[in-house]
Scaffold this motif. Structure first.
Motif, PDB file in Angstrom:
ATOM      1  N   GLY A   5       0.812  -1.209   0.000  1.00 59.15           N
ATOM      2  CA  GLY A   5       0.000   0.000   0.000  1.00 59.15           C
ATOM      3  C   GLY A   5       0.841   1.253   0.000  1.00 59.15           C
ATOM      4  N   THR A   9       0.885   3.991  -3.146  1.00 63.56           N
ATOM      5  CA  THR A   9       0.608   5.422  -2.987  1.00 63.56           C
ATOM      6  C   THR A   9       1.768   6.266  -3.498  1.00 63.56           C
ATOM      7  N   SER A  10       2.987   5.838  -3.203  1.00 61.20           N
ATOM      8  CA  SER A  10       4.170   6.567  -3.647  1.00 61.20           C
ATOM      9  C   SER A  10       4.244   6.635  -5.168  1.00 61.20           C
ATOM     10  N   VAL A  12       1.728   6.297  -7.301  1.00 59.96           N
ATOM     11  CA  VAL A  12       0.629   7.134  -7.804  1.00 59.96           C
ATOM     12  C   VAL A  12       1.014   8.600  -7.726  1.00 59.96           C
ATOM     13  N   ILE A  13       1.515   9.032  -6.567  1.00 60.41           N
ATOM     14  CA  ILE A  13       1.851  10.444  -6.377  1.00 60.41           C
ATOM     15  C   ILE A  13       2.977  10.870  -7.325  1.00 60.41           C
ATOM     16  N   SER A  62       8.921   4.376  -2.904  1.00 60.65           N
ATOM     17  CA  SER A  62       8.718   3.200  -3.765  1.00 60.65           C
ATOM     18  C   SER A  62       9.913   2.888  -4.644  1.00 60.65           C
ATOM     19  N   ALA A  99      -0.449   1.425 -10.245  1.00 65.29           N
ATOM     20  CA  ALA A  99      -0.268   2.738  -9.637  1.00 65.29           C
ATOM     21  C   ALA A  99       0.236   3.750 -10.659  1.00 65.29           C
ATOM     22  N   GLY A 103      -1.800   7.102 -11.574  1.00 63.45           N
ATOM     23  CA  GLY A 103      -1.157   8.393 -11.379  1.00 63.45           C
ATOM     24  C   GLY A 103      -1.073   9.195 -12.661  1.00 63.45           C
TER      25      GLY A 103
END
Length: 252
Positions: A5, A9-10, A12-13, A62, A99, A103
């Motif tokens: 998770g 998130t990393s 995606v950002i 990530s 991801a 993103g």
């Protein structure tokens, strides 16, 4: 699962920021009535390089792959872990690539929002599409594919070379600046024929955004070409990963 998770998130950002700034510089140069209109291809190259700089900087957790070709190239090169000690396997590969696509889609939507009025004012549908996704200067699918393979091979091969002196799990370990300069160099040298996608997520995510956003008089999303910036970078990245094993051996 917790680490998956975190790296999701990393990625995606990081990819969101990459695509927001990358599509943003193309919008600034291509759309009429912007402050940067007609700024030229070199400005686009530098803009994408700085977009990579920003994306890699924020996605340090990530390993900042930000690109399925990088992820798969590292796998081909024999990586056993991604960021946060996540073991390489089918699930982690899907998490990274998913991801990256999400993103890239979000970043493209934000770029559209930033230039919404300029999209409305732009009359040429091809120019609008060009903000989101790549297209060839001369459409010959086979040679367009070769261009994307070569450009992505250079990207992933050099990234692996950087990693030989540090953590090979991703781009973030290298520091963002060398990777940014590499992207500028690839764009300046090899970007002319196809607009140098060198990243399936960077092209596909924004192309989907173009297809679904309510852009005035946008025309089609050129799906007949869309496979080239997906297949070419994947082939180039995987070839670079394999080629680096004998050509750049780890000494000691």
């Amino acid at each position: 699962m917790d680490n998956l998770g975190i790296v999701f998130t990393s990625e995606v950002i990081g990819t969101m920021l990459l695509t927001l700034l990358g599509c943003g510089v193309v919008a600034n140069v291509a759309l009429t009535k912007t402050k940067g209109f007609a700024g030229g291809f070199l400005l686009v190259n530098f803009g994408w390089g700085l977009a990579v700089f920003a994306g890699v900087t924020v996605a340090y957790i990530s390993g900042a792959h930000l690109n399925p070709a990088v992820t798969l190239g590292l796998v081909a090169n024999g990586a056993t872990e991604f960021g946060q000690g996540v073991p390489v396997g089918p699930l982690s590969i899907l998490v990274y690539i998913g991801a990256q696509l999400i993103g890239a889609f979000i970043g493209a939507v934000l770029a559209w929002a930033a230039y919404k009025k300029h999209f409305d004012a732009e009359e040429d549908a091809a120019t609008k599409l060009g903000v989101f996704s790549t297209g060839p200067a001369i459409r010959t699918y086979g040679w367009n594919l070769v261009t994307e393979i070569i450009g992505t091979f250079v990207l992933v091969f050099v990234v692996i070379g950087f990693g030989r002196n540090g953590d090979p799990s991703g781009l973030a370990a290298l520091g963002a600046l060398p990777v940014a300069l590499l992207v500028v160099g690839i764009g300046a040298s090899l970007g002319g024929p196809t607009g140098y996608a060198i990243n399936p997520a960077r092209d596909l995510g924004p192309r989907i955004a173009h297809a679904v956003l309510p852009i005035k008089n946008k025309g089609g999303s050129d799906w007949s070409y869309s496979w080239v910036p997906i297949v070419g970078p994947i082939i180039g990245g995987v070839l670079a990963g394999f080629a680096a094993i004998p050509l750049m051996p780890i000494l000691g």
